[in-house]
Scaffold this motif. Structure first.
Motif, PDB file in Angstrom:
ATOM      1  N   PHE A 245       2.727   4.064   1.177  1.00  9.92           N
ATOM      2  CA  PHE A 245       2.931   3.854   2.612  1.00  9.92           C
ATOM      3  C   PHE A 245       3.139   2.391   2.990  1.00  9.92           C
ATOM      4  CE2 PHE A 245       0.611   7.864   2.272  1.00  9.92           C
ATOM      5  CZ  PHE A 245       1.375   8.700   3.082  1.00  9.92           C
ATOM      6  N   GLY A 246       3.082   1.504   2.015  1.00 11.15           N
ATOM      7  CA  GLY A 246       3.327   0.098   2.298  1.00 11.15           C
ATOM      8  C   GLY A 246       2.205  -0.611   3.009  1.00 11.15           C
ATOM      9  N   TRP A 247       1.010  -0.068   2.952  1.00 12.54           N
ATOM     10  CA  TRP A 247      -0.134  -0.714   3.588  1.00 12.54           C
ATOM     11  C   TRP A 247      -0.600  -1.896   2.752  1.00 12.54           C
ATOM     12  CZ3 TRP A 247      -2.314   4.849   4.099  1.00 12.54           C
ATOM     13  CH2 TRP A 247      -1.773   5.454   5.235  1.00 12.54           C
ATOM     14  N   GLN A 248      -1.139  -2.903   3.440  1.00 11.62           N
ATOM     15  CA  GLN A 248      -1.499  -4.137   2.759  1.00 11.62           C
ATOM     16  C   GLN A 248      -3.000  -4.415   2.704  1.00 11.62           C
ATOM     17  OE1 GLN A 248       0.814  -5.962   1.200  1.00 11.62           O
ATOM     18  NE2 GLN A 248       2.366  -4.479   1.888  1.00 11.62           N
TER      19      GLN A 248
ATOM     20  N   ARG B 291      -4.941   2.529  -4.468  1.00 13.22           N
ATOM     21  CA  ARG B 291      -3.790   1.686  -4.816  1.00 13.22           C
ATOM     22  C   ARG B 291      -2.488   2.473  -4.658  1.00 13.22           C
ATOM     23  NH1 ARG B 291      -6.541   0.054  -9.578  1.00 13.22           N
ATOM     24  NH2 ARG B 291      -4.933   1.139 -10.798  1.00 13.22           N
ATOM     25  N   SER B 292      -2.513   3.724  -5.075  1.00 12.14           N
ATOM     26  CA  SER B 292      -1.318   4.563  -4.943  1.00 12.14           C
ATOM     27  C   SER B 292      -0.991   4.831  -3.477  1.00 12.14           C
ATOM     28  CB  SER B 292      -1.522   5.885  -5.686  1.00 12.14           C
ATOM     29  OG  SER B 292      -1.749   5.670  -7.057  1.00 12.14           O
ATOM     30  N   VAL B 293      -2.026   5.087  -2.664  1.00  9.87           N
ATOM     31  CA  VAL B 293      -1.818   5.339  -1.236  1.00  9.87           C
ATOM     32  C   VAL B 293      -1.193   4.111  -0.568  1.00  9.87           C
ATOM     33  CG1 VAL B 293      -3.006   5.727   0.964  1.00  9.87           C
ATOM     34  CG2 VAL B 293      -3.613   7.087  -1.050  1.00  9.87           C
ATOM     35  N   ARG B 294      -1.709   2.941  -0.900  1.00  8.20           N
ATOM     36  CA  ARG B 294      -1.158   1.720  -0.306  1.00  8.20           C
ATOM     37  C   ARG B 294       0.278   1.494  -0.753  1.00  8.20           C
ATOM     38  NH1 ARG B 294      -6.394  -0.185  -1.569  1.00  8.20           N
ATOM     39  NH2 ARG B 294      -5.629  -1.251  -3.445  1.00  8.20           N
ATOM     40  N   ALA B 295       0.574   1.809  -2.007  1.00  6.91           N
ATOM     41  CA  ALA B 295       1.944   1.629  -2.511  1.00  6.91           C
ATOM     42  C   ALA B 295       2.907   2.606  -1.845  1.00  6.91           C
ATOM     43  CB  ALA B 295       1.959   1.804  -4.025  1.00  6.91           C
TER      44      ALA B 295
END
Length: 543
Positions: A124-127, A118-122
């Motif tokens: 780098f803006g990955w969905q 969840r942190s990685v997606r937040a």
């Protein structure tokens, strides 16, 4: 022979050792029974996958544990850096943590819905998962990593001892010849420690082959999960016995390699010259890196999972602190206490007869009684079920012959099956601990006691028993802890409605709800710390 006692008890020791070896014979007989083509179907479809996964898992875990343990063992044994004194025993703490608990914690952290991704997606803006790649923790590689984190202390402890006991004169000679500490490690210290490393790898591989809970949680099909599924899902005890014999063959080969490695290590130690411990001073930067490596290893393998479990236990304390928790705790304590007492009595009986008898044949029962530890829990359950079922039917047939109703399943339907199985598996621990204490008692004390007209039983009660107290305590403690943690045999042999802490926790792990069983998991871990504390105190006293 002293006063003929061993001649009267020799047969009894063979009967006792034979009783503890019944699972081996039962497995062979059960494997010969017809299985309605279940094994043939497994052989033609999924058995190669089971075997391949099991062997690959053992290789990966062994390599991972080696890579983690050797640097830590070398740094602690031969280098000076901040925190070395407490890190040398703290790195043993992962042994108290069951691997399936570590697997659950890291799965919760690293899964797609976990805080890390969840942190990685937040950031780098990955969905979605198609936007990036992240290693799948629920895989064979993930299972290997979890097991390596928990099992590396086996190699670490043996390697640390080997590095510490190596001759300083050899290292000084290498320095005189212009070898740097790094080159001396690769060309001298590491080759000399190979017997200890081989023994550690064999132990790690045996534990990996016996693991059920971790691979089951990660849905990795191995021989241990195949035994469980074949027995409970396909209903074929014969096919499960054949799979068990495959596991047993692997474990016995590993045990033979481990024993051979220890023999080589003992021969080397007898011919080496050890003059004391020399610690290499590290530069400020390297000293910090050494502390950071050992501390990171400790955090990943023990402190982080324990902290998360403790947080779960605190958050869900009200729902976990109930009558069921006390009942399961009492079941675990009573079972472990009974098994530790029986194993200690068995070990004392076998070792005493071996001690007072000069006949080589009276050494055999001790070795036979120690074979049970080589049986993984799932294999042991298959081996125990057969003879106990026969005993149950025989008892009820006797009652029927007299025209009365029998007592029912007094073995397979009660906790007696668990007690019997645990005693077979853990008798070797008590034997090993007490045998080590027996070797420190001089034979001259036995001869002096007999010369004074004392009977063999007086020799045991007045001389041996007081001198064996330390070994007795250590053996009982180690058996108690192992019985508290044993899961596969408890899952397969527990009577209907029976739960202990291990089965209670694993049930929540299987249901992805470990939070509700975290309090019980903390109890298992804390109890598992006791032998490690005892081991550390013994190590400090010896040094």
């Amino acid at each position: 022979m002293i006063l003929g006692l061993s001649s009267r008890w020799s047969v009894s020791t063979y009967l006792l050792a034979g009783l503890l070896c019944t699972p081996f014979l039962a497995l062979l007989l059960q494997a010969l029974m017809p299985d309605e083509q279940v094994f043939a179907h497994l052989f033609a479809t999924v058995l190669p996958t089971y075997i391949g996964n099991s062997l690959l898992l053992m290789v990966l875990v062994s390599l991972g544990a080696l890579l983690l343990a050797i640097p830590a063992a070398w740094l602690v044994a031969r280098c000076q850096f901040p925190g070395r004194r407490w890190l040398q025993w703290a790195l043993l703490l992962p042994l108290a943590m069951p691997a399936y608990l570590v697997a659950y914690v890291y799965t919760d952290l690293l899964d797609y819905a976990g805080p890390v991704q969840r942190s990685v997606r937040a950031w780098f803006g990955w969905q979605s998962p198609t936007d990036y790649w992240f290693p799948d923790v629920r895989s064979l590689g993930g299972a290997a990593l979890m097991l390596a984190l928990v099992l590396f202390p086996y190699i670490y402890l043996l390697a640390r001892t080997a590095f510490s006991e190596q001759s300083i004169s050899l290292n000084q000679a290498a320095r005189v010849m212009g070898c740097s500490p790094w080159r001396s490690f690769w060309r001298l210290n590491l080759p000399m420690a190979r017997p200890a490393l081989a023994a550690g790898v064999a132990l790690v591989a045996m534990e990996t082959a016996a693991d059920f809970a971790t691979v089951s949680y990660f849905a990795v099909p191995t021989l241990t999960t195949a035994v469980y599924d074949t027995w409970l899902s396909h209903g074929s005890l014969s096919a499960a016995a054949r799979l068990s014999l495959m596991i047993l063959l692997v474990v016995l080969v590993l045990a033979a390699l481990e024993r051979a490695s220890r023999h080589r290590q003992q021969l080397y130690q007898k011919n080496s010259f050890h003059t004391g411990l020399e610690l290499h001073p590290l530069s400020a930067t390297n000293a910090k890196l050494a502390t950071a490596y050992c501390l990171l290893l400790l955090i990943l393998a023990f402190l982080l999972p324990f902290a998360i479990l403790l947080g779960y236990a605190i958050d869900y304390f009200e729902s976990s602190w109930n009558i069921a928790f006390f009942r399961y705790s009492l079941n675990s304590l009573m079972l472990a206490a009974m098994v530790s007492l029986i194993c200690t009595v068995v070990a004392l009986t076998l070792l005493f007869v071996q001690r007072i008898s000069p006949a080589a044949r009276d050494r055999l029962p001790v070795r036979l009684a120690s074979f049970g530890y080589a049986l993984p829990g799932t294999v042991l359950a298959i081996g125990v079920l057969g003879p106990l079922t026969v005993a149950d039917f025989a008892i009820n047939d006797v009652f029927a012959w007299y025209g009365t109703s029998g007592p029912g399943l007094i073995f397979t339907g009660t906790t007696l099956a668990l007690v019997f199985a645990f005693c077979i598996r853990f008798a070797a621990i008590a034997i090993g601990s007490i045998e080590g204490s027996y070797k420190r008692i001089s034979p001259s004390m036995d001869m002096a006691t007999v010369t004074m007209g004392k009977s063999p039983l007086a020799l045991f009660s007045q001389i041996h028993l007081p001198l064996l107290r330390k070994g007795l305590f250590a053996g009982m403690l180690l058996v108690f802890i192992e019985a508290m943690k044993e899961l596969p045999a408890a899952l397969l042999l527990r009577p209907p409605g029976y739960e202990n802490l291990a089965t209670h926790v694993f049930q929540y792990v299987s249901d992805e709800q470990l939070e509700h069983g975290a309090l019980a998991a903390i109890v298992i871990v804390l109890v598992g710390l006791l032998p490690l504390i005892y081991l550390n105190r013994s190590f400090e006293q010896e040094n």
